[in-house]
Scaffold this motif. Structure first.
Motif, PDB file in Angstrom:
ATOM      1  N   GLY A 295      -6.076  -1.271  -1.497  1.00 26.99           N
ATOM      2  CA  GLY A 295      -6.970  -2.330  -1.037  1.00 26.99           C
ATOM      3  C   GLY A 295      -7.471  -2.143   0.381  1.00 26.99           C
ATOM      4  O   GLY A 295      -8.652  -2.335   0.659  1.00 26.99           O
TER       5      GLY A 295
ATOM      6  N   ALA B 152      -6.989 -11.450  -0.909  1.00 21.18           N
ATOM      7  CA  ALA B 152      -6.248 -10.691   0.108  1.00 21.18           C
ATOM      8  C   ALA B 152      -4.882 -11.331   0.353  1.00 21.18           C
ATOM      9  O   ALA B 152      -3.869 -10.630   0.445  1.00 21.18           O
ATOM     10  CB  ALA B 152      -7.052 -10.615   1.403  1.00 21.18           C
TER      11      ALA B 152
ATOM     12  N   GLY C 182      -7.658  -7.542  -3.498  1.00 21.32           N
ATOM     13  CA  GLY C 182      -6.433  -7.734  -4.269  1.00 21.32           C
ATOM     14  C   GLY C 182      -5.781  -6.448  -4.743  1.00 21.32           C
ATOM     15  O   GLY C 182      -4.709  -6.477  -5.350  1.00 21.32           O
ATOM     16  N   ASN C 183      -6.387  -5.310  -4.459  1.00 18.71           N
ATOM     17  CA  ASN C 183      -5.856  -4.021  -4.898  1.00 18.71           C
ATOM     18  C   ASN C 183      -4.587  -3.705  -4.112  1.00 18.71           C
ATOM     19  O   ASN C 183      -4.644  -3.422  -2.921  1.00 18.71           O
ATOM     20  CB  ASN C 183      -6.914  -2.936  -4.684  1.00 18.71           C
ATOM     21  CG  ASN C 183      -6.483  -1.580  -5.174  1.00 18.71           C
ATOM     22  OD1 ASN C 183      -5.371  -1.152  -4.945  1.00 18.71           O
ATOM     23  ND2 ASN C 183      -7.394  -0.898  -5.837  1.00 18.71           N
ATOM     24  N   ARG C 184      -3.453  -3.748  -4.790  1.00 19.53           N
ATOM     25  CA  ARG C 184      -2.155  -3.586  -4.120  1.00 19.53           C
ATOM     26  C   ARG C 184      -1.896  -2.172  -3.637  1.00 19.53           C
ATOM     27  O   ARG C 184      -1.119  -1.960  -2.733  1.00 19.53           O
ATOM     28  CB  ARG C 184      -1.037  -4.001  -5.070  1.00 19.53           C
ATOM     29  CG  ARG C 184      -1.036  -5.475  -5.317  1.00 19.53           C
ATOM     30  CD  ARG C 184       0.158  -5.890  -6.152  1.00 19.53           C
ATOM     31  NE  ARG C 184       0.222  -7.321  -6.195  1.00 19.53           N
ATOM     32  CZ  ARG C 184       0.005  -8.034  -7.282  1.00 19.53           C
ATOM     33  NH1 ARG C 184      -0.280  -7.443  -8.410  1.00 19.53           N
ATOM     34  NH2 ARG C 184       0.082  -9.335  -7.230  1.00 19.53           N
TER      35      ARG C 184
ATOM     36  N   ASN D 207      -2.312 -10.487  -2.224  1.00 17.03           N
ATOM     37  CA  ASN D 207      -2.017  -9.060  -2.361  1.00 17.03           C
ATOM     38  C   ASN D 207      -0.701  -8.771  -1.646  1.00 17.03           C
ATOM     39  O   ASN D 207      -0.655  -8.684  -0.431  1.00 17.03           O
ATOM     40  CB  ASN D 207      -3.161  -8.252  -1.747  1.00 17.03           C
ATOM     41  CG  ASN D 207      -2.939  -6.765  -1.805  1.00 17.03           C
ATOM     42  OD1 ASN D 207      -1.834  -6.301  -1.992  1.00 17.03           O
ATOM     43  ND2 ASN D 207      -4.008  -6.014  -1.624  1.00 17.03           N
ATOM     44  N   ASP D 208       0.378  -8.611  -2.429  1.00 15.84           N
ATOM     45  CA  ASP D 208       1.686  -8.379  -1.807  1.00 15.84           C
ATOM     46  C   ASP D 208       1.919  -6.910  -1.468  1.00 15.84           C
ATOM     47  O   ASP D 208       2.956  -6.553  -0.927  1.00 15.84           O
ATOM     48  CB  ASP D 208       2.818  -8.922  -2.672  1.00 15.84           C
ATOM     49  CG  ASP D 208       2.882  -8.297  -4.055  1.00 15.84           C
ATOM     50  OD1 ASP D 208       2.088  -7.391  -4.356  1.00 15.84           O
ATOM     51  OD2 ASP D 208       3.735  -8.724  -4.853  1.00 15.84           O
TER      52      ASP D 208
ATOM     53  N   GLY E 146      -1.939  -6.811   1.551  1.00 18.77           N
ATOM     54  CA  GLY E 146      -2.811  -7.948   1.842  1.00 18.77           C
ATOM     55  C   GLY E 146      -2.926  -8.272   3.313  1.00 18.77           C
ATOM     56  O   GLY E 146      -3.989  -8.657   3.799  1.00 18.77           O
TER      57      GLY E 146
END
Length: 75
Positions: free
Chosen positions: A29, A54, A24-26, A57-58, A61
Motif C-alpha cells: 500500500g 488506510a 488498504g493494500n497490506r 490497513n494493519d 496503514g
C-alpha cells in the motif's frame, strides 16, 4: 503499476475505488500510494473512505496515512 501509468496513464482514471484499494493494500500500500501521489498527486482526492481504508490497513496503514497527510499538506 509504474509501467501501466507510464504507458496508459492518460487513459486510467484514479478513482476513489482505486485509492481505497491502494490505501488498504497490506503488502504494498505504501509503495502504490506513493507512486499514485508522485504521478497523479493533483488528481488524488483524499476522501473519508480513502482515510478509512488506510486506517484499516494493519500492514502499513500508518505509513499510508503519513503519505496522505504529507502530500495533502496536512489538510
Amino acid at each position: 503499476m509504474a509501467l501501466l501509468l507510464d504507458r496508459r496513464g492518460d487513459q486510467i482514471p484514479v478513482t476513489e475505488e482505486v485509492l481505497k484499494a491502494a490505501a488498504g493494500n497490506r503488502r504494498n500500500g505504501k509503495e502504490v500510494m506513493a507512486l499514485l501521489l508522485d504521478r497523479r498527486g493533483d488528481q488524488i482526492p483524499v476522501t473519508e473512505e480513502v482515510v478509512k481504508a488506510a486506517a484499516g490497513n494493519d500492514g502499513n496503514g500508518k505509513e499510508v496515512m503519513a503519505l496522505l497527510l504529507d502530500r495533502s499538506g496536512g489538510k
